[in-house]
Design a protein around this motif. Structure first.
Motif, PDB file in Angstrom:
ATOM      1  N   UNK A 148       0.834  -1.206   0.000  1.00 59.72           N
ATOM      2  CA  UNK A 148       0.000   0.000   0.000  1.00 59.72           C
ATOM      3  C   UNK A 148       0.869   1.256   0.000  1.00 59.72           C
ATOM      4  N   UNK A 149       2.027   1.200   0.661  1.00 57.54           N
ATOM      5  CA  UNK A 149       2.926   2.353   0.643  1.00 57.54           C
ATOM      6  C   UNK A 149       3.498   2.563  -0.751  1.00 57.54           C
ATOM      7  N   UNK A 150       3.745   1.478  -1.458  1.00 52.56           N
ATOM      8  CA  UNK A 150       4.275   1.580  -2.821  1.00 52.56           C
ATOM      9  C   UNK A 150       3.200   2.072  -3.791  1.00 52.56           C
ATOM     10  N   UNK A 151       1.939   1.743  -3.511  1.00 53.47           N
ATOM     11  CA  UNK A 151       0.839   2.294  -4.306  1.00 53.47           C
ATOM     12  C   UNK A 151       0.739   3.801  -4.095  1.00 53.47           C
ATOM     13  N   UNK A 152       0.922   4.232  -2.851  1.00 54.01           N
ATOM     14  CA  UNK A 152       0.899   5.667  -2.552  1.00 54.01           C
ATOM     15  C   UNK A 152       2.025   6.393  -3.275  1.00 54.01           C
ATOM     16  N   UNK A 153       3.178   5.745  -3.393  1.00 52.88           N
ATOM     17  CA  UNK A 153       4.315   6.354  -4.082  1.00 52.88           C
ATOM     18  C   UNK A 153       4.005   6.568  -5.564  1.00 52.88           C
ATOM     19  N   UNK A 154       3.294   5.631  -6.159  1.00 49.37           N
ATOM     20  CA  UNK A 154       2.892   5.771  -7.557  1.00 49.37           C
ATOM     21  C   UNK A 154       1.986   6.986  -7.728  1.00 49.37           C
ATOM     22  N   UNK A 155       1.009   7.124  -6.840  1.00 49.25           N
ATOM     23  CA  UNK A 155       0.090   8.257  -6.909  1.00 49.25           C
ATOM     24  C   UNK A 155       0.830   9.573  -6.672  1.00 49.25           C
ATOM     25  N   UNK A 156       1.755   9.587  -5.717  1.00 52.02           N
ATOM     26  CA  UNK A 156       2.540  10.789  -5.444  1.00 52.02           C
ATOM     27  C   UNK A 156       3.313  11.221  -6.685  1.00 52.02           C
ATOM     28  N   UNK A 157       3.857  10.267  -7.405  1.00 42.56           N
ATOM     29  CA  UNK A 157       4.603  10.577  -8.633  1.00 42.56           C
ATOM     30  C   UNK A 157       3.716  11.308  -9.635  1.00 42.56           C
ATOM     31  N   UNK A 158       2.503  10.808  -9.835  1.00 43.43           N
ATOM     32  CA  UNK A 158       1.568  11.428 -10.766  1.00 43.43           C
ATOM     33  C   UNK A 158       1.219  12.852 -10.325  1.00 43.43           C
ATOM     34  N   UNK A 159       1.020  13.033  -9.030  1.00 43.44           N
ATOM     35  CA  UNK A 159       0.646  14.348  -8.509  1.00 43.44           C
ATOM     36  C   UNK A 159       1.778  15.362  -8.668  1.00 43.44           C
ATOM     37  N   UNK A 160       3.008  14.929  -8.434  1.00 42.40           N
ATOM     38  CA  UNK A 160       4.150  15.837  -8.591  1.00 42.40           C
ATOM     39  C   UNK A 160       4.338  16.236 -10.051  1.00 42.40           C
ATOM     40  N   UNK A 161       4.154  15.280 -10.949  1.00 44.92           N
ATOM     41  CA  UNK A 161       4.269  15.594 -12.372  1.00 44.92           C
ATOM     42  C   UNK A 161       3.243  16.640 -12.786  1.00 44.92           C
ATOM     43  N   UNK A 162       2.038  16.527 -12.247  1.00 43.83           N
ATOM     44  CA  UNK A 162       0.988  17.500 -12.556  1.00 43.83           C
ATOM     45  C   UNK A 162       1.314  18.867 -11.958  1.00 43.83           C
ATOM     46  N   UNK A 163       1.775  18.867 -10.716  1.00 48.80           N
ATOM     47  CA  UNK A 163       2.029  20.130 -10.034  1.00 48.80           C
ATOM     48  C   UNK A 163       3.168  20.912 -10.667  1.00 48.80           C
ATOM     49  N   UNK A 164       4.143  20.194 -11.219  1.00 48.72           N
ATOM     50  CA  UNK A 164       5.316  20.861 -11.789  1.00 48.72           C
ATOM     51  C   UNK A 164       5.374  20.740 -13.314  1.00 48.72           C
ATOM     52  N   UNK A 165       4.215  20.541 -13.943  1.00 49.76           N
ATOM     53  CA  UNK A 165       4.212  20.301 -15.389  1.00 49.76           C
ATOM     54  C   UNK A 165       4.657  21.519 -16.197  1.00 49.76           C
TER      55      UNK A 165
END
Length: 227
Positions: A148-165
Protein backbone atom coordinates in the motif's frame (compact mmCIF):
# COMPACT_ATOMS: atom_id res chain seq x y z
CA UNK A 1 27.80 15.21 -19.95
CA UNK A 2 28.39 14.26 -16.33
CA UNK A 3 25.40 14.67 -14.00
CA UNK A 4 24.99 15.40 -10.31
CA UNK A 5 22.85 12.56 -8.93
CA UNK A 6 21.31 11.62 -5.57
CA UNK A 7 20.57 7.96 -4.86
CA UNK A 8 18.84 6.88 -1.66
CA UNK A 9 18.98 3.38 -0.18
CA UNK A 10 22.54 2.88 -1.41
CA UNK A 11 23.95 0.50 1.19
CA UNK A 12 22.86 -2.72 -0.51
CA UNK A 13 20.94 -4.29 -3.36
CA UNK A 14 19.83 -2.20 -6.30
CA UNK A 15 20.93 1.12 -4.79
CA UNK A 16 24.44 -0.19 -4.13
CA UNK A 17 24.80 -1.45 -7.69
CA UNK A 18 23.26 1.74 -9.10
CA UNK A 19 25.85 3.94 -7.42
CA UNK A 20 28.68 1.81 -8.81
CA UNK A 21 27.27 1.94 -12.35
CA UNK A 22 26.70 5.70 -12.32
CA UNK A 23 30.09 6.37 -10.76
CA UNK A 24 31.79 4.30 -13.45
CA UNK A 25 30.11 6.53 -16.02
CA UNK A 26 31.76 9.54 -14.42
CA UNK A 27 28.81 11.19 -12.70
CA UNK A 28 29.00 12.90 -9.32
CA UNK A 29 26.98 10.84 -6.87
CA UNK A 30 25.53 11.52 -3.44
CA UNK A 31 24.77 8.09 -1.99
CA UNK A 32 22.33 8.30 0.92
CA UNK A 33 21.69 5.50 3.39
CA UNK A 34 21.45 4.92 7.11
CA UNK A 35 24.62 2.86 6.74
CA UNK A 36 27.18 4.81 4.72
CA UNK A 37 30.01 2.30 5.11
CA UNK A 38 29.37 -0.12 2.19
CA UNK A 39 29.68 2.63 -0.42
CA UNK A 40 32.36 4.55 1.46
CA UNK A 41 34.56 1.45 1.52
CA UNK A 42 34.54 1.31 -2.29
CA UNK A 43 36.47 4.62 -2.46
CA UNK A 44 34.73 5.54 -5.70
CA UNK A 45 35.77 8.73 -7.46
CA UNK A 46 33.27 11.61 -7.21
CA UNK A 47 31.01 9.67 -4.82
CA UNK A 48 29.98 11.07 -1.45
CA UNK A 49 28.58 8.39 0.86
CA UNK A 50 26.30 10.12 3.37
CA UNK A 51 24.53 8.79 6.44
CA UNK A 52 20.91 9.89 6.15
CA UNK A 53 17.84 8.64 8.01
CA UNK A 54 14.81 9.43 5.86
CA UNK A 55 12.53 9.14 8.88
CA UNK A 56 14.42 11.99 10.60
CA UNK A 57 13.85 15.48 9.20
CA UNK A 58 16.94 16.89 10.90
CA UNK A 59 19.05 14.17 9.27
CA UNK A 60 17.60 15.11 5.89
CA UNK A 61 18.33 18.80 6.51
CA UNK A 62 21.94 18.05 7.46
CA UNK A 63 22.40 15.93 4.35
CA UNK A 64 20.99 18.60 2.04
CA UNK A 65 23.20 21.25 3.64
CA UNK A 66 26.24 19.14 2.80
CA UNK A 67 25.09 18.51 -0.78
CA UNK A 68 24.48 22.24 -1.24
CA UNK A 69 28.03 22.94 -0.09
CA UNK A 70 29.35 20.65 -2.83
CA UNK A 71 26.99 21.20 -5.79
CA UNK A 72 25.12 24.18 -7.17
CA UNK A 73 22.55 21.94 -8.83
CA UNK A 74 21.17 18.41 -8.90
CA UNK A 75 20.19 16.76 -12.19
CA UNK A 76 18.71 13.46 -11.04
CA UNK A 77 17.09 12.16 -7.85
CA UNK A 78 16.48 8.43 -7.46
CA UNK A 79 14.24 7.68 -4.48
CA UNK A 80 15.25 4.04 -4.12
CA UNK A 81 15.23 3.54 -0.34
CA UNK A 82 12.59 1.16 0.87
CA UNK A 83 11.45 -0.34 4.17
CA UNK A 84 9.93 -3.82 3.96
CA UNK A 85 7.46 -5.50 6.29
CA UNK A 86 5.87 -8.94 6.06
CA UNK A 87 3.26 -9.10 8.80
CA UNK A 88 -0.12 -10.83 8.98
CA UNK A 89 -2.85 -8.21 8.93
CA UNK A 90 -4.59 -9.45 12.07
CA UNK A 91 -1.25 -9.21 13.90
CA UNK A 92 -0.61 -5.69 12.64
CA UNK A 93 1.62 -3.59 14.84
CA UNK A 94 0.81 -0.02 13.84
CA UNK A 95 4.25 1.19 14.87
CA UNK A 96 5.76 -1.21 12.33
CA UNK A 97 3.35 0.07 9.69
CA UNK A 98 4.30 3.66 10.49
CA UNK A 99 7.98 2.77 10.09
CA UNK A 100 7.27 1.50 6.56
CA UNK A 101 5.45 4.68 5.62
CA UNK A 102 8.12 6.87 7.26
CA UNK A 103 10.67 5.64 4.72
CA UNK A 104 8.58 4.71 1.69
CA UNK A 105 6.30 7.75 1.62
CA UNK A 106 6.98 10.41 4.25
CA UNK A 107 10.74 10.24 3.72
CA UNK A 108 10.35 10.53 -0.04
CA UNK A 109 7.87 13.38 0.43
CA UNK A 110 10.17 15.31 2.78
CA UNK A 111 13.43 14.73 0.93
CA UNK A 112 11.98 15.57 -2.48
CA UNK A 113 10.23 18.70 -1.21
CA UNK A 114 13.31 20.04 0.53
CA UNK A 115 15.54 19.26 -2.46
CA UNK A 116 13.22 21.10 -4.85
CA UNK A 117 13.33 24.14 -2.58
CA UNK A 118 17.12 23.98 -2.60
CA UNK A 119 17.65 22.87 -6.20
CA UNK A 120 14.52 24.03 -8.08
CA UNK A 121 15.51 22.54 -11.44
CA UNK A 122 16.03 18.84 -10.76
CA UNK A 123 15.61 17.45 -14.26
CA UNK A 124 14.37 13.96 -13.41
CA UNK A 125 13.06 12.38 -10.22
CA UNK A 126 12.65 8.61 -10.35
CA UNK A 127 10.65 6.90 -7.62
CA UNK A 128 11.24 3.19 -7.17
CA UNK A 129 7.97 1.41 -6.45
CA UNK A 130 6.91 -2.23 -6.67
CA UNK A 131 4.59 -4.34 -8.78
CA UNK A 132 2.77 -4.95 -5.49
CA UNK A 133 1.63 -1.33 -5.64
CA UNK A 134 0.05 -1.70 -9.07
CA UNK A 135 -3.73 -1.98 -9.05
CA UNK A 136 -4.77 -5.41 -10.34
CA UNK A 137 -1.35 -7.02 -9.90
CA UNK A 138 -0.78 -10.22 -7.93
CA UNK A 139 -0.87 -9.52 -4.20
CA UNK A 140 0.75 -11.46 -1.35
CA UNK A 141 -0.50 -12.02 2.22
CA UNK A 142 1.39 -10.06 4.84
CA UNK A 143 2.34 -7.16 2.57
CA UNK A 144 -0.52 -4.78 3.37
CA UNK A 145 1.79 -2.06 4.72
CA UNK A 146 4.55 -2.43 2.14
CA UNK A 147 2.43 -2.74 -1.01
CA UNK A 148 0.00 0.00 0.00
CA UNK A 149 2.93 2.35 0.64
CA UNK A 150 4.28 1.58 -2.82
CA UNK A 151 0.84 2.29 -4.31
CA UNK A 152 0.90 5.67 -2.55
CA UNK A 153 4.32 6.35 -4.08
CA UNK A 154 2.89 5.77 -7.56
CA UNK A 155 0.09 8.26 -6.91
CA UNK A 156 2.54 10.79 -5.44
CA UNK A 157 4.60 10.58 -8.63
CA UNK A 158 1.57 11.43 -10.77
CA UNK A 159 0.65 14.35 -8.51
CA UNK A 160 4.15 15.84 -8.59
CA UNK A 161 4.27 15.59 -12.37
CA UNK A 162 0.99 17.50 -12.56
CA UNK A 163 2.03 20.13 -10.03
CA UNK A 164 5.32 20.86 -11.79
CA UNK A 165 4.21 20.30 -15.39
CA UNK A 166 5.02 23.91 -16.33
CA UNK A 167 8.61 23.49 -15.12
CA UNK A 168 11.55 21.62 -16.62
CA UNK A 169 11.23 18.89 -14.00
CA UNK A 170 9.93 15.40 -14.74
CA UNK A 171 8.71 12.77 -12.25
CA UNK A 172 8.41 9.10 -13.12
CA UNK A 173 8.03 5.84 -11.28
CA UNK A 174 9.38 2.34 -11.87
CA UNK A 175 7.32 -0.52 -10.42
CA UNK A 176 9.80 -3.36 -10.05
CA UNK A 177 9.07 -7.06 -10.15
CA UNK A 178 11.13 -9.65 -8.29
CA UNK A 179 14.85 -8.82 -8.13
CA UNK A 180 17.50 -10.94 -6.43
CA UNK A 181 18.35 -8.74 -3.48
CA UNK A 182 18.82 -9.07 0.27
CA UNK A 183 15.32 -7.64 0.74
CA UNK A 184 13.81 -10.36 -1.46
CA UNK A 185 15.64 -13.06 0.48
CA UNK A 186 14.31 -11.63 3.74
CA UNK A 187 10.79 -11.47 2.34
CA UNK A 188 10.72 -14.83 0.56
CA UNK A 189 13.58 -17.05 1.79
CA UNK A 190 14.85 -19.38 -0.91
CA UNK A 191 13.08 -17.62 -3.77
CA UNK A 192 15.17 -17.17 -6.92
CA UNK A 193 14.34 -14.04 -8.91
CA UNK A 194 14.94 -13.93 -12.67
CA UNK A 195 16.71 -10.56 -12.49
CA UNK A 196 19.86 -9.65 -10.57
CA UNK A 197 20.34 -6.41 -8.65
CA UNK A 198 23.04 -5.37 -11.13
CA UNK A 199 20.79 -6.01 -14.14
CA UNK A 200 17.99 -3.94 -12.64
CA UNK A 201 20.38 -1.19 -11.60
CA UNK A 202 21.68 -0.98 -15.16
CA UNK A 203 18.14 -0.43 -16.42
CA UNK A 204 17.38 2.16 -13.73
CA UNK A 205 20.60 4.06 -14.46
CA UNK A 206 19.72 4.42 -18.12
CA UNK A 207 16.12 5.39 -17.34
CA UNK A 208 17.17 7.96 -14.75
CA UNK A 209 19.43 9.66 -17.29
CA UNK A 210 17.13 9.52 -20.32
CA UNK A 211 13.56 8.61 -19.30
CA UNK A 212 12.44 12.22 -18.85
CA UNK A 213 12.84 12.75 -22.60
CA UNK A 214 9.80 10.55 -23.27
CA UNK A 215 7.92 10.21 -19.97
CA UNK A 216 6.47 12.38 -17.24
CA UNK A 217 4.06 11.30 -14.53
CA UNK A 218 4.23 7.72 -15.73
CA UNK A 219 4.67 4.40 -13.94
CA UNK A 220 6.53 1.77 -15.92
CA UNK A 221 6.07 -1.84 -14.90
CA UNK A 222 9.55 -3.36 -14.93
CA UNK A 223 8.73 -7.03 -14.63
CA UNK A 224 9.05 -10.06 -16.88
CA UNK A 225 6.09 -11.83 -15.29
CA UNK A 226 2.34 -11.48 -15.91
CA UNK A 227 0.23 -9.93 -14.55
Amino acid sequence: MNKHIIVTGSSRGIGYELVKILAEQGHRIYALSRNQQPIAQLNLKNVHSLSCDLSDESSIDKTIDFIKSQSEYIDVLVNNAGHFLNQAFEDTNIDDVKAVYETNIFGVFTLTSKLIKTFPKINHTVNISSMGGIQGSVKFPGLAAYSSSKAALICLTELLAEEYKESDMAFNCLALGAVQTEMLEEAFPGMQAPVSAQEMATYIANFALTGQQLYNGKTLQVSNSTP
